[in-house]
Design a protein around this motif. Structure first.
Motif, mmCIF file in Angstrom:
data_model
loop_
_atom_site.group_PDB
_atom_site.id
_atom_site.type_symbol
_atom_site.label_atom_id
_atom_site.label_comp_id
_atom_site.label_asym_id
_atom_site.label_seq_id
_atom_site.Cartn_x
_atom_site.Cartn_y
_atom_site.Cartn_z
ATOM 1 N N GLY A 182 0.834 -1.193 0.000
ATOM 2 C CA GLY A 182 0.000 0.000 0.000
ATOM 3 C C GLY A 182 0.866 1.238 0.000
ATOM 4 N N PHE A 183 0.392 2.298 -0.603
ATOM 5 C CA PHE A 183 1.076 3.583 -0.491
ATOM 6 C C PHE A 183 0.048 4.696 -0.533
ATOM 7 C CE2 PHE A 183 1.236 3.168 -5.227
ATOM 8 C CZ PHE A 183 0.682 4.388 -5.601
ATOM 9 N N VAL A 184 0.446 5.836 0.027
ATOM 10 C CA VAL A 184 -0.371 7.037 -0.028
ATOM 11 C C VAL A 184 0.577 8.227 -0.091
ATOM 12 C CG1 VAL A 184 -0.536 7.164 2.493
ATOM 13 C CG2 VAL A 184 -2.211 8.361 1.078
ATOM 14 N N TYR A 185 0.210 9.243 -0.848
ATOM 15 C CA TYR A 185 1.015 10.455 -0.883
ATOM 16 C C TYR A 185 0.121 11.667 -1.105
ATOM 17 C CZ TYR A 185 0.643 10.357 -6.002
ATOM 18 O OH TYR A 185 0.163 10.342 -7.286
ATOM 19 N N ARG A 222 6.014 20.652 -1.587
ATOM 20 C CA ARG A 222 6.180 19.662 -0.520
ATOM 21 C C ARG A 222 5.432 18.370 -0.851
ATOM 22 N NH1 ARG A 222 4.493 21.923 5.085
ATOM 23 N NH2 ARG A 222 5.367 19.892 5.740
ATOM 24 N N LEU A 223 6.046 17.260 -0.489
ATOM 25 C CA LEU A 223 5.479 15.936 -0.741
ATOM 26 C C LEU A 223 5.490 15.126 0.545
ATOM 27 C CD1 LEU A 223 4.555 13.646 -2.734
ATOM 28 C CD2 LEU A 223 6.985 13.107 -2.995
ATOM 29 N N LEU A 224 4.326 14.598 0.919
ATOM 30 C CA LEU A 224 4.209 13.643 2.012
ATOM 31 C C LEU A 224 3.921 12.276 1.423
ATOM 32 C CD1 LEU A 224 1.838 15.631 4.431
ATOM 33 C CD2 LEU A 224 4.343 15.690 4.366
ATOM 34 N N GLN A 225 4.602 11.241 1.897
ATOM 35 C CA GLN A 225 4.349 9.910 1.353
ATOM 36 C C GLN A 225 4.687 8.839 2.372
ATOM 37 O OE1 GLN A 225 6.874 9.071 -2.073
ATOM 38 N NE2 GLN A 225 8.402 10.518 -1.354
ATOM 39 N N ARG A 226 3.919 7.751 2.311
ATOM 40 C CA ARG A 226 4.143 6.578 3.150
ATOM 41 C C ARG A 226 3.953 5.327 2.305
ATOM 42 N NH1 ARG A 226 3.226 7.508 8.759
ATOM 43 N NH2 ARG A 226 3.608 5.266 9.054
ATOM 44 N N HIS A 269 6.225 10.108 -7.060
ATOM 45 C CA HIS A 269 6.223 9.053 -6.052
ATOM 46 C C HIS A 269 6.892 7.836 -6.678
ATOM 47 C CE1 HIS A 269 4.980 6.331 -2.873
ATOM 48 N NE2 HIS A 269 4.559 5.515 -3.823
ATOM 49 N N ARG A 270 7.901 7.291 -5.988
ATOM 50 C CA ARG A 270 8.685 6.200 -6.571
ATOM 51 C C ARG A 270 8.853 5.081 -5.557
ATOM 52 N NH1 ARG A 270 14.310 6.848 -9.982
ATOM 53 N NH2 ARG A 270 14.546 4.635 -10.515
ATOM 54 N N GLU A 271 8.783 3.835 -6.046
ATOM 55 C CA GLU A 271 9.035 2.664 -5.212
ATOM 56 C C GLU A 271 9.877 1.670 -5.992
ATOM 57 O OE1 GLU A 271 5.824 0.912 -3.116
ATOM 58 O OE2 GLU A 271 4.639 2.741 -3.069
#
Length: 338
Positions: A75-78, A86-90, A290-292
């Motif tokens: 799972g991811f969220v940003y 600004r970027l928030l991501q988990r 957003h990168r994984e």
């Protein structure tokens, strides 16, 4: 359609007016490339499922995805704030999907990931046609966003295509719908309706190629008096049928195959996206990403979702040209081995 897989073990293929009530993958006659029947373990191992909910506005960009890859739940969220950059991501990865729930009813049910005090939840309600995203994280971030496919009326893309020698993919896509709800985060508090935010949604599942790659593009916006949504891809869902389309005021218009031209080493540099039938001519410039990356040998992913602005034209056949001038949206470059 009650079930995607027919009595003979084969899927319904094509583009459908409505979603199957159930993606009953366990009834699929899954075989090896040499024709040997596969058992329940192989069916579980090779079935993969995704659900994604995106939010687009001039003031806030967001995305949340859940994936069931059998051996791991992801799972991811940003959230991205264009004005400040600004970027928030988990990101979350759960072995064997422990802590996740995935429904195989695309228009109904819940997909959810829970890890500690973190929850990512996607709800689909057949009775109301509503899709809802709920995110609650231990750092205080909260997203409660939703849209309806019925108010006003909208025609989702429902498609099932064969893949490789022994698989298939079912997908349904939505873009160009108004979004409402609330966001509370370190970036600030936002009312999505007040931001004139749009949403897009993707539910996909099936027996995808064991090693695959795709590009994808999506935008949602109000252009003059017209609500516009766009969904384009290259590399998946293109065997016999294609998911490429755009929407004008909720009406689905099909598009031919598309070509994505970009620099893979510099994905924030301009992309050029063109369709073979001339209906799409777009330039995309990235503002954030957003990168994984995951490489376990037997399981690997190199995923980049870039958010930025589109310019160019949509040229629906027999209709006026729709100018696209600095509209926010997404592109994606994905490699997967599973």
């Amino acid at each position: 359609m009650e079930r995607l897989i027919q009595a003979d073990g084969q899927p319904h293929y094509g583009i459908f007016k409505s979603a199957p009530k159930q993606v009953n993958y366990r009834d699929f006659d899954f075989r090896s490339p040499m024709g040997r029947r596969s058992g329940a373990l192989a069916k579980w191992r090779r079935f993969h499922q995704f659900q994604y909910f995106g939010v687009i506005s001039d003031e806030l960009i967001g995305g949340c995805a859940l994936a069931n890859l059998s051996l791991v739940g992801i799972g991811f969220v940003y959230l991205f704030h264009p004005a400040s950059g600004r970027l928030l991501q988990r990101q979350f990865k759960l072995p064997l999907g422990f802590g996740t729930v995935f429904s195989q009813t695309p228009d109904d049910g819940v997909c959810e990931l829970i890890q500690g005090r973190n929850r990512l939840r996607l709800e689909n309600c057949a009775a109301t046609g509503e899709k809802r995203l709920l995110v609650e994280l231990d750092d205080g971030l909260r997203i409660d966003a939703r849209f309806s496919e019925r108010e006003p009326a909208f025609q989702p893309m429902h498609i099932c295509t064969p893949t490789a020698v022994n698989g298939w993919v079912y997908a349904q896509k939505v873009a160009g719908v108004r979004c409402r709800g609330q966001v509370r985060s370190a970036l600030g508090n936002f009312d999505l309706a007040a931001l004139n935010a749009f949403a897009h949604h993707d539910w996909s599942g099936g027996y995808m190629r064991p090693e695959t790659h795709w590009n994808w593009a999506c935008l949602s916006a109000q252009v003059g008096d017209v609500r516009v949504g766009l969904n384009l891809s290259c590399g998946v869902n293109e065997t016999s049928f294609s998911e490429n389309c755009f929407w004008l005021d909720g009406e689905l218009l099909k598009v031919d195959g598309v070509r994505f031209q970009f620099d893979r080493d510099q994905p924030l540099h301009p992309w050029h996206i063109r369709s073979g039938d001339g209906q799409v001519e777009l330039r995309f410039t990235g503002e954030g990403m957003h990168r994984e990356r995951l490489n376990l040998g037997f399981l690997a992913s190199n995923f980049k979702q870039i958010f930025g602005r589109f310019s160019g034209e949509l040229r629906p056949l027999g209709r006026p040209v729709v100018p696209i001038d600095g509209i926010w949206g997404f592109v994606e470059d994905q490699y997967a081995k599973w």
